[in-house]
Every structure is written in structure tokens, then in C-alpha cells.
Design a protein around this motif. Sequence first.
Motif, short mmCIF file in Angstrom:
data_model
loop_
_atom_site.label_atom_id
_atom_site.label_comp_id
_atom_site.label_asym_id
_atom_site.label_seq_id
_atom_site.Cartn_x
_atom_site.Cartn_y
_atom_site.Cartn_z
N LEU A 108 0.82 -1.22 0.00
CA LEU A 108 0.00 0.00 0.00
C LEU A 108 0.85 1.26 0.00
CD1 LEU A 108 -2.76 -1.11 2.53
CD2 LEU A 108 -3.03 -0.80 0.07
N GLY A 109 2.05 1.15 0.53
CA GLY A 109 3.02 2.25 0.44
C GLY A 109 2.86 3.32 1.51
N PHE A 110 1.66 3.77 1.73
CA PHE A 110 1.44 4.92 2.63
C PHE A 110 1.38 4.52 4.10
CE2 PHE A 110 -0.44 6.15 -1.42
CZ PHE A 110 0.09 7.42 -1.59
N PHE A 111 1.23 3.23 4.39
CA PHE A 111 0.90 2.84 5.76
C PHE A 111 2.08 2.27 6.54
CE2 PHE A 111 -2.97 2.81 3.29
CZ PHE A 111 -3.77 3.63 4.07
N THR A 112 3.25 2.32 5.93
CA THR A 112 4.47 1.91 6.64
C THR A 112 5.52 2.99 6.39
OG1 THR A 112 4.95 0.54 4.72
CG2 THR A 112 4.14 -0.59 6.66
N ARG A 113 6.69 2.80 6.93
CA ARG A 113 7.75 3.83 6.84
C ARG A 113 8.08 4.17 5.39
NH1 ARG A 113 10.86 4.37 12.01
NH2 ARG A 113 11.73 6.12 10.88
N VAL A 114 8.29 5.44 5.14
CA VAL A 114 8.77 5.90 3.82
C VAL A 114 10.07 6.65 4.10
CG1 VAL A 114 8.28 7.29 1.79
CG2 VAL A 114 6.41 6.15 2.99
N THR A 115 11.17 5.93 4.01
CA THR A 115 12.45 6.52 4.40
C THR A 115 12.98 7.46 3.33
OG1 THR A 115 12.84 4.37 5.38
CG2 THR A 115 14.66 5.92 5.45
#
Lengths: 202, 56
Positions: A108-115
Motif C-alpha cells: 500500500l506504500g502509505f501505511f508503513t515507513r517511507v524513508t
Amino acid sequence: MALLGALTPLVKWPRKRLWIEAVFIYTAGGLASALAVGWLLGRTGTLLVHFKSVLVWIVPLGAVIFAARDAGWIFFPVPERKVQTESIWFHQFGPLQAAAMWGLHIGLGFFTRVTYMGFWVLVAALIITGDSSFGALVMGCYWLGRALPAWVAPVLTVHDDGKAGLRMMADATEQRVLFRRLHLAGLLCSALVGIFLALGGW
Amino acid sequence: MELAAALAAKPAGLQRATWMFVLLCLLLAASLARMDLRYELLPLAGLFGWIQTGGL
């Protein structure tokens, strides 16, 4: 990386097939999520079509600002949820179901860390294109790049001690500078592509 | 101690794999540029994805 630490040791199990199944399910689950998110982002862009002439400059501008951040010239926090996927799922549901859930969640991309900010450049680009098929394609590629380390992790182990995940982490810590520079180069390429597309029309 | 030894080791596997992936992205970018400039985002997306996992 913790996820790699959970999945990769499965390659040592008597049934190597279990590792293949788990990584395949992880990849497929994430791909499903990523395609859906990309499609939605492209769809969202159709609502903003009247502002497109201004919005097209967000990608090159954003990419340059993010590159300046990577170069250490400016600092601002990455917009992200500071959570990782649930490692406990492995023990609760077993390797295959957990792999599917991890894939669906992380994809989903948005719901975990985006370093790294490159993700946000892609999000902006997909909204601007307003093309849901293209959005799905781009996010699908993003996911495949993201899932590929899970496939190659066993090959990267130097010693046969079953600590692939740990070694990957050690590697990643030492190679963080490399990733930062590659990311910077990727952002500058995105800025160039964004400028050409803004001038030529998305 | 075993963990410390593992963390202190300096295998270059991830670095090598990353450069191979970058090369793949560049080849893909070069071939896609002839079709449509928008497609340049595809290898860039793959690169950003790889970095997101590998660089964590």
C-alpha cells in the motif's frame, strides 16, 4: 529489513519450496496492493485536470527540493507513518499467510515507513498524469523493485550461517551512503524527466 | 558475540546487487526513452523501490 530477516531463513528449511512460496506470495500480495494504489492515484488525478498546467511543475520542483534534502543542504521530516509491518504475524499466522499480509500491507506504500522521498515524487507524478493504467504500472514497478531484495537475499549471504537478514542489515548500515547517493541521483533524474514532461505535456 | 561478528562483517553482496540493479534500470531507461518519456518513470520507480527496502 526485519521482514527479510524473517523470510530469508526459510530457505534453509528442509522444504526450500516453503521459502519460494512465501516470497512469491509476498510479492504477489504487494503487487496487488501497489497496482490498486497506483490505479487510485491516477484516478485521483482526473479530478485535478483543471490545475494541471500548474501542477506539472510540482514533480521537478519537489524532486529538486528532496535532492537538496538528501544532499544535506536543508532538512525537513519525511511525511510518513513511523510504523513497520507487524513481525508478530509470522508467529500468529505462519509464514505463508504472514507473507501475504506483509505484502498486502507494505504494498500500500502509505501505511508503513517511507524513508526515501522518491516515493512521494512518484505519487505526485501519478496524480498529475491522471492516467490510472499508467499509475498502476508505475506503482507495480516500484513494488517489484521493493520486493526484489527478498528474492536475492539468500544469494547475498557470504557465510552459510542462516543470518542473511542480519548480514543484509549490516550491509545496509554500511552502504547507507551509497543508497543516499543513488537516491539523490534518482531524484535528479526525476527532476529532469519532470521538466521535459512539463514542457512537452504529460 | 556471534551476532556482533555477523554485524561487523563487511560483505559487499548488497552493494554488488545494487549496482547490477542500477545497470538494469539504466538499460531499461535507455530503451524506454525511445517510446515515451513518461516511461522513464518506470525504471526510476523500480530504483526507488529497491532503495526503500535495501537502504532501510
